[in-house]
Design a protein around this motif. Structure first.
Motif, PDB file in Angstrom:
ATOM      1  N   ALA A  26       2.178  30.195  29.967  1.00 54.42           N
ATOM      2  CA  ALA A  26       1.317  29.244  29.255  1.00 54.42           C
ATOM      3  C   ALA A  26       2.072  28.588  28.099  1.00 54.42           C
ATOM      4  O   ALA A  26       1.926  27.386  27.851  1.00 54.42           O
ATOM      5  N   LEU A  27       2.885  29.384  27.402  1.00 53.46           N
ATOM      6  CA  LEU A  27       3.664  28.841  26.296  1.00 53.46           C
ATOM      7  C   LEU A  27       4.685  27.808  26.798  1.00 53.46           C
ATOM      8  O   LEU A  27       4.872  26.756  26.189  1.00 53.46           O
ATOM      9  N   GLY A  28       5.314  28.122  27.931  1.00 54.49           N
ATOM     10  CA  GLY A  28       6.278  27.184  28.515  1.00 54.49           C
ATOM     11  C   GLY A  28       5.629  25.878  28.935  1.00 54.49           C
ATOM     12  O   GLY A  28       6.162  24.796  28.671  1.00 54.49           O
ATOM     13  N   VAL A  29       4.471  25.985  29.593  1.00 54.05           N
ATOM     14  CA  VAL A  29       3.749  24.773  30.016  1.00 54.05           C
ATOM     15  C   VAL A  29       3.312  23.956  28.806  1.00 54.05           C
ATOM     16  O   VAL A  29       3.409  22.725  28.788  1.00 54.05           O
ATOM     17  N   ASP A  32       6.281  22.218  27.326  1.00 55.11           N
ATOM     18  CA  ASP A  32       6.709  21.138  28.222  1.00 55.11           C
ATOM     19  C   ASP A  32       5.821  19.914  28.061  1.00 55.11           C
ATOM     20  O   ASP A  32       6.310  18.772  28.014  1.00 55.11           O
ATOM     21  N   GLN A  33       4.511  20.133  27.995  1.00 54.35           N
ATOM     22  CA  GLN A  33       3.583  19.017  27.815  1.00 54.35           C
ATOM     23  C   GLN A  33       3.694  18.424  26.409  1.00 54.35           C
ATOM     24  O   GLN A  33       3.531  17.219  26.217  1.00 54.35           O
ATOM     25  N   ARG A  36       6.459  15.919  26.031  1.00 56.57           N
ATOM     26  CA  ARG A  36       6.161  14.676  26.744  1.00 56.57           C
ATOM     27  C   ARG A  36       4.991  13.913  26.113  1.00 56.57           C
ATOM     28  O   ARG A  36       4.673  12.811  26.542  1.00 56.57           O
ATOM     29  N   SER A  37       4.362  14.487  25.125  1.00 55.71           N
ATOM     30  CA  SER A  37       3.167  13.912  24.531  1.00 55.71           C
ATOM     31  C   SER A  37       3.523  12.802  23.549  1.00 55.71           C
ATOM     32  O   SER A  37       4.642  12.748  23.028  1.00 55.71           O
ATOM     33  N   PRO A  38       2.593  11.888  23.270  1.00 56.89           N
ATOM     34  CA  PRO A  38       2.838  10.832  22.276  1.00 56.89           C
ATOM     35  C   PRO A  38       3.166  11.366  20.888  1.00 56.89           C
ATOM     36  O   PRO A  38       3.758  10.651  20.087  1.00 56.89           O
TER      37      PRO A  38
END
Length: 287
Positions: A26-29, A32-33, A36-38
């Motif tokens: 969960a921490l990795g996801v 990662d998000q 990529r976020s604004p």
């Protein structure tokens, strides 16, 4: 010897291992998000500028060309931020007392540049050249979006490495004729809006941008092109007009394209664009 741990401790140990694994995933996801976020890419954000310059008003409303302000976009890695003088070319005559433009007038009076905030700001370790992209058939809107519809400038794309590599691995999907580079409303070819291209007879040293001639109007109904070759000057009067002109016909063969894939691969060859393996190499962007 008495048993120290209860038998249920085995189940608790297994559950804790599974829970730890789930937390790590969960921490990795999440990370990662997040990258990529604004919040990280600043995609879609409109920074507060010293003057709320509207590309929509100046491009769509007034019809200014990109090159009027970004003068070095075709010949330099840097597109160029216009100096205050460019603004004053018009605003010395119109909106001369507008409070909105007071920073522009102050900059002109003091000689200090306006502190514009970069919207498309790549890391210092990334090399990017506007010159090569523009002259190889990549339009402004492909990276910057429909700037002509932006009242305030913002980054439409992430400009992250994976976004750049998606294009470098298949550049054909984004290529357009160089005559359409600054056309923000350009649309890829389709059955109802084909594009016709012809190969020009270019000589050594001619820019690759001139190796193909493309049009969105059907050229087959125009007939062969006729050219006039002016003969040398008449020995009697010394005027070229006294000598008869020789007429000859230039037959140009156009190829019709109804999809971006067809047009893109045609332009890949004509513009002499390197292979995806070469374009995806590290030294292309990191020098």
């Amino acid at each position: 010897m008495a048993q120290i741990f209860d038998r249920s401790s085995n189940a608790l140990a297994r559950a804790s291992l599974v829970l730890t694994g789930l937390i790590v995933i969960a921490l990795g996801v999440t990370l990662d998000q997040l990258q990529r976020s604004p919040w990280v890419t600043r995609q879609g954000q409109r920074p507060e500028q010293p003057v709320p310059f509207s590309h929509k008003h100046h491009v769509t409303g007034l019809g200014l060309q990109c090159q009027y302000c970004h003068t070095s976009v075709e010949k330099s890695s840097y597109a160029g931020i216009p100096p205050t003088k460019t603004c004053m070319n018009c605003h010395a005559q119109i909106w001369t007392n507008a409070a909105l433009l007071q920073p522009v007038r102050d900059s002109w009076a003091t000689g200090q540049s306006l502190p514009w905030i970069k919207v498309h700001d790549l890391p210092d370790y990334v090399y990017f050249s506007h010159e090569i992209h523009v002259n190889k058939g990549l339009g402004c809107a492909s990276c910057h979006g429909r700037v002509d519809q932006m009242p305030l400038m913002y980054a439409q794309n992430t400009l992250q490495m994976e976004w750049c590599l998606n294009c470098h691995r298949n550049p054909a999907k984004n290529l357009r004729p160089t005559s359409q580079i600054y056309n923000m409303a350009w649309e890829a070819p389709a059955d109802d809006r084909p594009v016709w291209c012809a190969v020009n007879d270019v000589k050594t040293g001619t820019p690759t941008a001139q190796s193909a001639n493309c049009t969105t109007k059907d050229p087959t109904g125009e007939g062969p092109q006729v050219a006039a070759l002016q003969m040398p000057k008449s020995p009697t009067s010394g005027k070229a007009g006294d000598a008869p002109a020789t007429m000859f016909t230039l037959v140009t063969y156009y190829q019709k394209f109804t999809s971006q894939d067809q047009l893109g691969h045609f332009l890949l060859k004509q513009y002499h664009i390197r292979t995806p393996n070469e374009l995806s190499s590290c030294e292309v962007c990191h020098r």
